[in-house]
Design a protein around this motif. Sequence first.
Motif, short mmCIF file in Angstrom:
data_model
loop_
_atom_site.label_atom_id
_atom_site.label_comp_id
_atom_site.label_asym_id
_atom_site.label_seq_id
_atom_site.Cartn_x
_atom_site.Cartn_y
_atom_site.Cartn_z
N ASP A 6 -4.60 -8.51 -5.25
CA ASP A 6 -4.18 -8.09 -3.94
C ASP A 6 -3.00 -7.60 -3.46
O ASP A 6 -2.49 -6.43 -3.00
CB ASP A 6 -4.66 -9.30 -2.91
N ASN A 7 -2.02 -8.48 -4.62
CA ASN A 7 -1.07 -7.53 -4.03
C ASN A 7 -0.50 -6.50 -4.97
O ASN A 7 0.06 -5.73 -4.46
CB ASN A 7 -0.20 -9.33 -4.64
N ILE A 8 -0.95 -6.43 -5.76
CA ILE A 8 -1.07 -4.88 -6.74
C ILE A 8 -1.97 -3.72 -6.49
O ILE A 8 -0.85 -3.04 -5.66
CB ILE A 8 -1.32 -5.06 -8.50
N VAL A 11 0.89 -3.50 -3.19
CA VAL A 11 2.22 -2.94 -4.15
C VAL A 11 2.54 -0.84 -4.74
O VAL A 11 2.35 0.22 -4.26
CB VAL A 11 2.77 -3.16 -5.28
N SER A 12 0.63 -1.00 -4.70
CA SER A 12 0.35 0.44 -5.27
C SER A 12 0.18 1.75 -4.26
O SER A 12 0.23 2.45 -4.55
CB SER A 12 -1.14 0.09 -5.82
N GLN A 13 -0.01 0.69 -3.49
CA GLN A 13 -0.36 1.43 -2.13
C GLN A 13 0.84 2.53 -2.03
O GLN A 13 1.34 3.52 -1.12
CB GLN A 13 -1.37 1.37 -1.40
N ARG A 14 1.85 1.28 -1.83
CA ARG A 14 3.03 1.53 -0.73
C ARG A 14 4.06 2.48 -2.01
O ARG A 14 4.91 3.27 -1.91
CB ARG A 14 4.08 0.00 -1.08
N ILE A 15 3.88 2.40 -3.56
CA ILE A 15 4.24 3.28 -4.38
C ILE A 15 3.82 5.29 -4.19
O ILE A 15 4.13 5.96 -3.87
CB ILE A 15 3.85 3.28 -5.67
N GLN A 16 2.70 4.37 -4.12
CA GLN A 16 1.74 5.73 -3.55
C GLN A 16 2.28 6.63 -1.96
O GLN A 16 2.40 7.35 -1.62
CB GLN A 16 0.12 5.26 -3.10
N ASN A 17 2.17 6.04 -1.90
CA ASN A 17 2.93 6.80 0.46
C ASN A 17 4.24 6.81 -0.14
O ASN A 17 5.20 8.08 0.44
CB ASN A 17 3.00 5.13 1.01
N ALA A 18 5.18 6.08 -0.48
CA ALA A 18 6.38 7.17 -1.26
C ALA A 18 6.42 7.97 -2.12
O ALA A 18 7.55 8.83 -1.36
CB ALA A 18 7.20 5.09 -2.01
N SER A 28 4.01 10.03 -10.89
CA SER A 28 5.12 10.21 -11.69
C SER A 28 5.69 8.66 -11.05
O SER A 28 7.07 8.54 -11.81
CB SER A 28 6.51 10.96 -10.95
N VAL A 29 5.28 7.82 -11.14
CA VAL A 29 6.12 6.31 -10.87
C VAL A 29 5.07 5.48 -11.28
O VAL A 29 4.10 4.81 -11.12
CB VAL A 29 6.45 5.64 -9.49
N THR A 30 5.89 4.43 -12.46
CA THR A 30 5.53 3.53 -13.13
C THR A 30 5.86 2.24 -12.68
O THR A 30 7.07 2.11 -12.26
CB THR A 30 5.71 3.24 -14.78
N LEU A 31 4.84 1.03 -12.42
CA LEU A 31 4.87 0.08 -12.08
C LEU A 31 5.29 -0.88 -13.15
O LEU A 31 3.76 -1.20 -14.23
CB LEU A 31 3.87 -0.47 -11.18
N LEU A 32 6.58 -1.36 -13.46
CA LEU A 32 6.49 -2.50 -13.51
C LEU A 32 6.36 -3.86 -13.41
O LEU A 32 7.17 -4.07 -12.50
CB LEU A 32 7.65 -2.20 -14.47
N ILE A 222 4.45 -8.90 -6.28
CA ILE A 222 3.03 -9.28 -6.95
C ILE A 222 3.22 -10.74 -7.34
O ILE A 222 2.05 -11.28 -7.16
CB ILE A 222 3.38 -8.06 -8.47
N PHE A 223 3.74 -11.37 -7.42
CA PHE A 223 3.99 -12.41 -8.05
C PHE A 223 4.37 -13.97 -7.11
O PHE A 223 3.58 -14.62 -7.47
CB PHE A 223 4.62 -12.97 -9.46
N GLY A 224 5.03 -12.98 -6.62
CA GLY A 224 4.70 -14.05 -5.54
C GLY A 224 6.56 -14.75 -5.55
O GLY A 224 6.95 -13.79 -6.30
N ALA A 225 7.23 -15.86 -5.26
CA ALA A 225 8.42 -16.41 -4.97
C ALA A 225 8.79 -16.83 -5.84
O ALA A 225 7.76 -17.01 -6.76
CB ALA A 225 9.04 -17.13 -3.59
#
Length: 227
Positions: A6-8, A11-18, A28-32, A222-225
């Motif tokens: 769910d977290n991924i 985050v992927s949606q945040r990247i897409q929006n940005a 154009s952006v890789t999620l590491l 992605i993984f929490g604190a």
Amino acid sequence: MFSIADNIKTVSQRIQNATKSAARPADSVTLLAVSKTKPAEAIRAAYDAGLRDFGENYLQEAQDKIAQLSNLAITWHFIGPLQSNKTRPVAELFQWVHTLDREKIARRLSEQRPEGTPPLNVCIQVNINDESSKSGVTPGEIAPLAEIVSALPGLRLRGLMCIPDPSQGDEALASTFKELNRHFAALQSRFDSVDTLSMGMSDDMEAAIAAGSTIVRIGSAIFGARN
């Protein structure tokens, strides 16, 4: 409670929006995924959710996880400070190093890269805010180190990386990212292999993407604190 998958998605949606806001291609952006301090099971869950790039800061911890997950097609990125006596296992086990900041380290990584494997992809770390607590070259040192790296057979110069001062306000942070992008553009004009700008983390990925980041390094989102 949200799962890693769910977290991924979030985050992927945040990247897409940005990327959309910046008029950049969605791919154009890789999620590491920064998996330091997280167990192999968490990495496997992120892998099952579609991620393939994982970043580790601590060598001993990374070695154990790489061995445990050797059956997965993971691209491993070393993103922590690198001492000269730790270069051999990094050269042998990782596909990327984001924190190169010295000629000595570059030469050791190149010499210790196993024969028959592709060159190690490297980014030069830039201490963009001139913080005494952080590693990295000054902007003026980028070009000389890049010249050395580009001539080493075991390395492939890919770009630049920074960890900006987190205490900056939004405007100063955006300015910092834009400054690194200017240095990146100058490097691109000189070296055909340069295509990577590694900047942006969980709290500032949008600003980094707006300034041209091609890899965002995301851990807590992605993984929490941290444990």
